[in-house]
Design a protein around this motif. Structure first.
Motif, mmCIF file in Angstrom:
data_model
loop_
_atom_site.group_PDB
_atom_site.id
_atom_site.type_symbol
_atom_site.label_atom_id
_atom_site.label_comp_id
_atom_site.label_asym_id
_atom_site.label_seq_id
_atom_site.Cartn_x
_atom_site.Cartn_y
_atom_site.Cartn_z
ATOM 1 N N LEU A 6 0.819 -1.203 0.000
ATOM 2 C CA LEU A 6 0.000 0.000 0.000
ATOM 3 C C LEU A 6 0.852 1.253 0.000
ATOM 4 O O LEU A 6 1.958 1.268 0.538
ATOM 5 C CB LEU A 6 -0.892 0.006 1.248
ATOM 6 C CG LEU A 6 -1.771 -1.229 1.456
ATOM 7 C CD1 LEU A 6 -2.392 -1.198 2.834
ATOM 8 C CD2 LEU A 6 -2.828 -1.311 0.379
ATOM 9 N N ASP A 7 0.286 2.323 -0.558
ATOM 10 C CA ASP A 7 0.979 3.608 -0.489
ATOM 11 C C ASP A 7 0.750 4.229 0.890
ATOM 12 O O ASP A 7 -0.037 3.718 1.694
ATOM 13 C CB ASP A 7 0.533 4.542 -1.611
ATOM 14 C CG ASP A 7 -0.956 4.872 -1.570
ATOM 15 O OD1 ASP A 7 -1.583 4.761 -0.495
ATOM 16 O OD2 ASP A 7 -1.501 5.244 -2.615
ATOM 17 N N ALA A 8 1.435 5.295 1.181
ATOM 18 C CA ALA A 8 1.383 5.914 2.512
ATOM 19 C C ALA A 8 -0.035 6.358 2.886
ATOM 20 O O ALA A 8 -0.459 6.204 4.033
ATOM 21 C CB ALA A 8 2.340 7.097 2.578
ATOM 22 N N GLU A 9 -0.767 6.887 1.927
ATOM 23 C CA GLU A 9 -2.133 7.360 2.209
ATOM 24 C C GLU A 9 -3.047 6.190 2.581
ATOM 25 O O GLU A 9 -3.827 6.273 3.533
ATOM 26 C CB GLU A 9 -2.692 8.086 0.983
ATOM 27 C CG GLU A 9 -4.073 8.661 1.188
ATOM 28 C CD GLU A 9 -4.596 9.379 -0.045
ATOM 29 O OE1 GLU A 9 -5.805 9.604 -0.075
ATOM 30 O OE2 GLU A 9 -3.813 9.706 -0.949
ATOM 31 N N ALA A 10 -2.941 5.091 1.854
ATOM 32 C CA ALA A 10 -3.768 3.911 2.151
ATOM 33 C C ALA A 10 -3.397 3.317 3.509
ATOM 34 O O ALA A 10 -4.271 2.908 4.270
ATOM 35 C CB ALA A 10 -3.617 2.871 1.050
ATOM 36 N N HIS A 15 -4.804 2.342 9.131
ATOM 37 C CA HIS A 15 -4.418 2.508 10.529
ATOM 38 C C HIS A 15 -5.509 3.267 11.292
ATOM 39 O O HIS A 15 -5.880 2.893 12.408
ATOM 40 C CB HIS A 15 -3.079 3.241 10.632
ATOM 41 C CG HIS A 15 -2.623 3.434 12.031
ATOM 42 N ND1 HIS A 15 -2.072 2.422 12.771
ATOM 43 C CD2 HIS A 15 -2.660 4.522 12.840
ATOM 44 C CE1 HIS A 15 -1.779 2.867 13.972
ATOM 45 N NE2 HIS A 15 -2.126 4.151 14.043
ATOM 46 N N SER A 16 -6.042 4.298 10.677
ATOM 47 C CA SER A 16 -7.097 5.093 11.303
ATOM 48 C C SER A 16 -8.341 4.238 11.564
ATOM 49 O O SER A 16 -8.926 4.300 12.649
ATOM 50 C CB SER A 16 -7.448 6.275 10.408
ATOM 51 O OG SER A 16 -8.568 6.957 10.903
ATOM 52 N N GLU A 17 -8.730 3.439 10.571
ATOM 53 C CA GLU A 17 -9.897 2.574 10.747
ATOM 54 C C GLU A 17 -9.653 1.534 11.838
ATOM 55 O O GLU A 17 -10.536 1.249 12.646
ATOM 56 C CB GLU A 17 -10.256 1.882 9.426
ATOM 57 C CG GLU A 17 -10.813 2.813 8.382
ATOM 58 C CD GLU A 17 -12.100 3.495 8.832
ATOM 59 O OE1 GLU A 17 -12.975 2.817 9.417
ATOM 60 O OE2 GLU A 17 -12.235 4.705 8.595
ATOM 61 N N ALA A 18 -8.460 0.971 11.884
ATOM 62 C CA ALA A 18 -8.128 -0.009 12.926
ATOM 63 C C ALA A 18 -8.182 0.635 14.309
ATOM 64 O O ALA A 18 -8.698 0.038 15.263
ATOM 65 C CB ALA A 18 -6.754 -0.609 12.671
ATOM 66 N N HIS A 53 -11.034 -6.023 -12.619
ATOM 67 C CA HIS A 53 -9.980 -5.244 -13.271
ATOM 68 C C HIS A 53 -8.640 -5.964 -13.094
ATOM 69 O O HIS A 53 -7.861 -5.615 -12.202
ATOM 70 C CB HIS A 53 -9.905 -3.841 -12.669
ATOM 71 C CG HIS A 53 -11.223 -3.137 -12.621
ATOM 72 N ND1 HIS A 53 -11.791 -2.556 -13.720
ATOM 73 C CD2 HIS A 53 -12.098 -2.947 -11.595
ATOM 74 C CE1 HIS A 53 -12.956 -2.021 -13.380
ATOM 75 N NE2 HIS A 53 -13.165 -2.248 -12.097
ATOM 76 N N PRO A 54 -8.361 -6.952 -13.924
ATOM 77 C CA PRO A 54 -7.154 -7.774 -13.735
ATOM 78 C C PRO A 54 -5.837 -6.983 -13.698
ATOM 79 O O PRO A 54 -4.896 -7.415 -13.057
ATOM 80 C CB PRO A 54 -7.181 -8.716 -14.937
ATOM 81 C CG PRO A 54 -8.602 -8.744 -15.371
ATOM 82 C CD PRO A 54 -9.163 -7.407 -15.034
ATOM 83 N N GLY A 55 -5.765 -5.842 -14.327
ATOM 84 C CA GLY A 55 -4.531 -5.066 -14.340
ATOM 85 C C GLY A 55 -4.283 -4.267 -13.073
ATOM 86 O O GLY A 55 -3.176 -3.787 -12.835
ATOM 87 N N VAL A 56 -5.292 -4.114 -12.227
ATOM 88 C CA VAL A 56 -5.183 -3.287 -11.027
ATOM 89 C C VAL A 56 -4.540 -4.042 -9.876
ATOM 90 O O VAL A 56 -3.713 -3.505 -9.151
ATOM 91 C CB VAL A 56 -6.577 -2.754 -10.607
ATOM 92 C CG1 VAL A 56 -6.500 -2.018 -9.279
ATOM 93 C CG2 VAL A 56 -7.135 -1.855 -11.687
ATOM 94 N N ALA A 57 -4.930 -5.290 -9.695
ATOM 95 C CA ALA A 57 -4.418 -6.071 -8.575
ATOM 96 C C ALA A 57 -4.092 -7.486 -9.049
ATOM 97 O O ALA A 57 -4.734 -8.012 -9.932
ATOM 98 C CB ALA A 57 -5.447 -6.129 -7.458
ATOM 99 N N THR A 58 -3.088 -8.063 -8.434
ATOM 100 C CA THR A 58 -2.708 -9.436 -8.735
ATOM 101 C C THR A 58 -2.946 -10.275 -7.490
ATOM 102 O O THR A 58 -2.518 -9.912 -6.402
ATOM 103 C CB THR A 58 -1.221 -9.518 -9.121
ATOM 104 O OG1 THR A 58 -1.005 -8.669 -10.236
ATOM 105 C CG2 THR A 58 -0.835 -10.935 -9.466
#
Length: 69
Positions: A6-10, A15-18, A53-58
């Motif tokens: 994940l990127d820093a924003e994600a 973390h905030s939700e947890a 969207h196969p190209g977005v996530a593996t």
């Protein structure tokens, strides 16, 4: 078990939700249950995105046994 990159924003958002979930419960067991449910919901959403969207996530399977303790 999954590994998310994940990127820093994600990371900050997760973390905030947890922290919100942790603050909501007095019992450590109930907190863990809530975090596990939240994790399952996120993994389900990721699988749905990967399917649409196969190209977005593996998504791959790692058959390495889980090591406890």
């Amino acid at each position: 078990m999954s590994i998310l990159h994940l990127d820093a924003e994600a990371k900050a958002e997760l973390h905030s939700e947890a922290m919100k979930l942790i603050a909501r419960y007095e019992s450590p067991l109930e907190t863990v249950k809530a975090l596990m449910v939240y994790n399952c919901e996120l993994e389900t959403k990721i699988l749905a995105i990967a399917h649409r969207h196969p190209g977005v996530a593996t998504v791959s399977y790692d058959d390495t046994p889980v090591m406890l303790g």
